[in-house]
Design an enzyme around this catalytic site. Sequence first.
Site, short mmCIF file in Angstrom:
data_model
loop_
_atom_site.label_atom_id
_atom_site.label_comp_id
_atom_site.label_asym_id
_atom_site.label_seq_id
_atom_site.Cartn_x
_atom_site.Cartn_y
_atom_site.Cartn_z
N ASP A 148 -13.75 -7.17 -3.91
CA ASP A 148 -13.87 -7.32 -2.46
C ASP A 148 -15.27 -7.85 -2.18
OD1 ASP A 148 -11.38 -6.09 -2.16
OD2 ASP A 148 -12.25 -4.08 -2.02
N ASP B 195 0.86 -1.18 0.00
CA ASP B 195 0.00 0.00 0.00
C ASP B 195 0.89 1.23 0.00
OD1 ASP B 195 -2.20 -1.58 0.06
OD2 ASP B 195 -2.68 -1.25 2.17
#
Lengths: 251, 196
Positions: free
Chosen positions: A130, A11
């Site tokens: 997701d 990230d």
Amino acid sequence: MLAKRIIPCLDVKDGQTVKGTNFLNLRHAGDPVELGRAYSEQGADELVFLDITASHEGRKTFAQMVQRVAAEISIPFTVGGGISELADVERLLAAGADKVSVNSSALRRPELIDEIVRHFGSQVCVVAIDARQDETGWTCYLNGGRVSTGRGLFEWAREANDRGAGEILFTSMNHDGVKTGFACEALARLATSLSIPVIASGGAGEMSHFRDAFTLGLADAALAASVFHFGEIGIKELKTYLRKEGTNVRL
Amino acid sequence: MNVAVVKYNAGNIYSVLHALQRLGVDAVLTDDAETLKRADRVIFPGQGEASHAMSYLRERGLDCLIRELKQPVLGICIGQQLMCRHSEEGDVDCLGIFDVPVLRFRPQEAQHKVPHMGWNQLERPAASLFRGFLGGEFVYFVHSFYVPVCPWTVAETQYIESFSAALHRDNFYATQFHPEKSGSVGERILRNFLEL
């Protein structure tokens, strides 16, 4: 034989990795390029860089980082986060990314997948999903899991496949961060019903979880972040273990 | 050394330039006939769709030019496929340097995903491109079409069936995989090519 792939995910915010302070002996673990290179040297098969910046300035910094990764690292890498239109894809590919991953924007406007495929080919287009499981089944979520779409995981994955996506990156929100293993049942159902590779994400805590993602979940690749960043599992040690357990990996 | 990379309408061309740079070689990206003819090495890389690439090459006369090059030439991925006789992708006639067709993978079982994507192993690597190789080395592939095993095959890989991971004929070399994305193994192959 085609090897199962191990993919660390980084990230990135304002040009710096968000997790990963505890990583190895790296002096600049905050530098995504240096961290990526270290993973590559340990035997990572691919890298994923996710831009979690919201600002315009941060986006520019991210594109500069992509250029550095392309220049310095000799394994394939995917970039994602904040890609909402074809121009974003074009910019990141021009900076040297091998693939882009699209998530919410593709759910909102599925034609984006067709556009990416038509302009740049299937191999460039990773569709990230997701999804959360409840009594009614698996449902897709937007915006990092904050907004439910009411769309079923398997149905959306099928559509993405049919629109030409090159890979599906499936994150189970029930398993993400819990470290009790990947969602193997859902993975196996995806892997057997789709004609494109499936990347497992969410739930890695131990080395056996990766084995299960491949043997029970039939995944083609497994992605993880914190277990690698915090040095809980080394990539070389993981691959040695997987090879011993009978999974074909690149050593 | 003077290395030229063929500039055309294919993607992922810059990764070859980066890989060469990591080996200390500043290659030039060009579609200029004279520059290509004069180069010590020519690399014909890319990722893309065969019929679009062929019409682009034909419009610019690059098809004849590449066929007539005398120095070592290395085709990569779609570059290898375009050096063959004909491709099922877009049903198009290609350069014909290797007299063999390019076919689409036809999955036999559920686990046969197309594209063939990821790291797979070289079997029986021969020819100077693979100097120092024993077989079993992993390289990175991304493709939906393949070249069957033929008299010019100098390395094979197994996916659905055995196919040509690399080809060689006279001064022409080609790989289906991406040496520029294949870590240290890929670097050795590029270095071998530069040292031919």
